[in-house]
Design an enzyme around this catalytic site. Sequence first.
Site, PDB file in Angstrom:
ATOM      1  CE  LYS A   1      -5.144  -0.956   2.090  1.00 23.35           C
ATOM      2  NZ  LYS A   1      -4.738  -2.068   1.246  1.00 23.35           N
TER       3      LYS A   1
ATOM      4  CE  LYS B   1      -5.985  -2.856   5.482  1.00 23.59           C
ATOM      5  NZ  LYS B   1      -5.469  -3.472   4.309  1.00 23.59           N
TER       6      LYS B   1
HETATM    7  C1  PBG Z   1      -2.706  -4.864   0.215  1.00 19.66           C
HETATM    8  C2  PBG Z   1      -3.120  -4.942   1.625  1.00 19.66           C
HETATM    9  C3  PBG Z   1      -2.530  -4.372   2.766  1.00 19.66           C
HETATM   10  C4  PBG Z   1      -3.265  -4.833   3.866  1.00 19.66           C
HETATM   11  C5  PBG Z   1      -4.295  -5.616   3.372  1.00 19.66           C
HETATM   12  N1  PBG Z   1      -4.208  -5.665   1.991  1.00 19.66           N
HETATM   13  C6  PBG Z   1      -1.306  -3.560   2.927  1.00 19.66           C
HETATM   14  C7  PBG Z   1      -1.166  -2.247   2.334  1.00 19.66           C
HETATM   15  O1  PBG Z   1      -2.093  -1.644   1.787  1.00 19.66           O
HETATM   16  O2  PBG Z   1      -0.027  -1.779   2.371  1.00 19.66           O
HETATM   17  C8  PBG Z   1      -2.966  -4.524   5.299  1.00 19.66           C
HETATM   18  C9  PBG Z   1      -3.446  -5.546   6.279  1.00 19.66           C
HETATM   19  C10 PBG Z   1      -2.836  -5.448   7.626  1.00 19.66           C
HETATM   20  O3  PBG Z   1      -2.061  -4.539   7.946  1.00 19.66           O
HETATM   21  O4  PBG Z   1      -3.143  -6.345   8.434  1.00 19.66           O
HETATM   22  N2  PBG Z   1      -2.851  -3.659  -0.431  1.00 19.66           N
END
Ligand code: PBG
Length: 321
Positions: free
Chosen positions: A193, A246
């Site tokens: 991520k 992601k």
């Molecule tokens: C929570 C989380 C996030 C997303 C999914 N789970 C946001 C972040 O890390 O700030 C992003 C999903 C999206 O942008 O569609 N940590």
Amino acid sequence: MQKLRPRRMRINENVRAMVRETTLSPKDFVYPIFVVPGEHVKEEIPSMPDVFHLSVDNAVEIAKQIAELGIPSVEVFGLPEYKDEIGSSAWDMNSPVQRAISAIKKAVPELVIVGDVCLCQYTSHGHCGKLCGHYVENDSTLELLSKVAVSQAEAGADIVAPSDMMDGRVAAIREALDNKGFINVSIMSYAVKYASGFYAPFRDAADSAPQFGDRKQYQMDPANFREALKEVELDISEGADIIMVKPAMAYLDVVRSVRNKINHPVAVYNVSGEYAMVKAAARNGWIDEKRIVLENLTCMKRAGAAIIITYHAIDAANWLH
Ligand code: PBG
């Protein structure tokens, strides 16, 4: 005279269909939903057209609809009734997420329910863990994440998906689930991520923007590739069942390499910013929405993703039918 003619295999739609290497199906999708307190709530999220804040009753209606479309799975995000320093509403069985998971499980038992395991929507400071000054503490956060995962499993989640990027969270969650007897609840790890600007609309939708600083001390640097493979290796060794990358579109090189390297299913998250860009351009008449969405999703699959988490899932499933 030209003898080698790849164009022969493109001569008409039936020939193209015969040689097509990648096909898309509603079965490839997971549809994310945002659950909020209250009843009869269905409010469009301004930065994410056609995506809604839903109260539990309406979340159940959407779940029925996606099951009818042949989409196998839903991922549940939530906005809690209260926030505090440690995000304790994240494991409150009366919170919208836990209530939505059990209501959906009851109404549509065959739907695979994924719970997003994180704290940023639930902490007053908007970070994904417990703070020590301005530092997000790793090891004490693991206990909290484990509580969240167990509470979602208790509510009826089939899969828990930790998205916090703390070190060791997959092992901690696996152990906590097993200790409570949830041996068949899977872990879909947000293994790779990145600290991405593409999450901005989500942070509006989930009210989860950090109140100071950013997430670069725990999410990955977009410039790094080898580090992604290291994260994947660790999460597999800790017991992850599904490995996620992601965001999706700008990171398909990573998806392909991860696919080539491991034998676990690979998921991608087609995130909010990617969704919002497509919707905005389509609304301006600059692109053909259906064509672009199906192209993007096909390319995610071609890159090696077996599972695509996408806000386009309902539209795409309708177009594919
Ligand atoms: C929570 C989380 C996030 C997303 C999914 N789970 C946001 C972040 O890390 O700030 C992003 C999903 C999206 O942008 O569609 N940590």
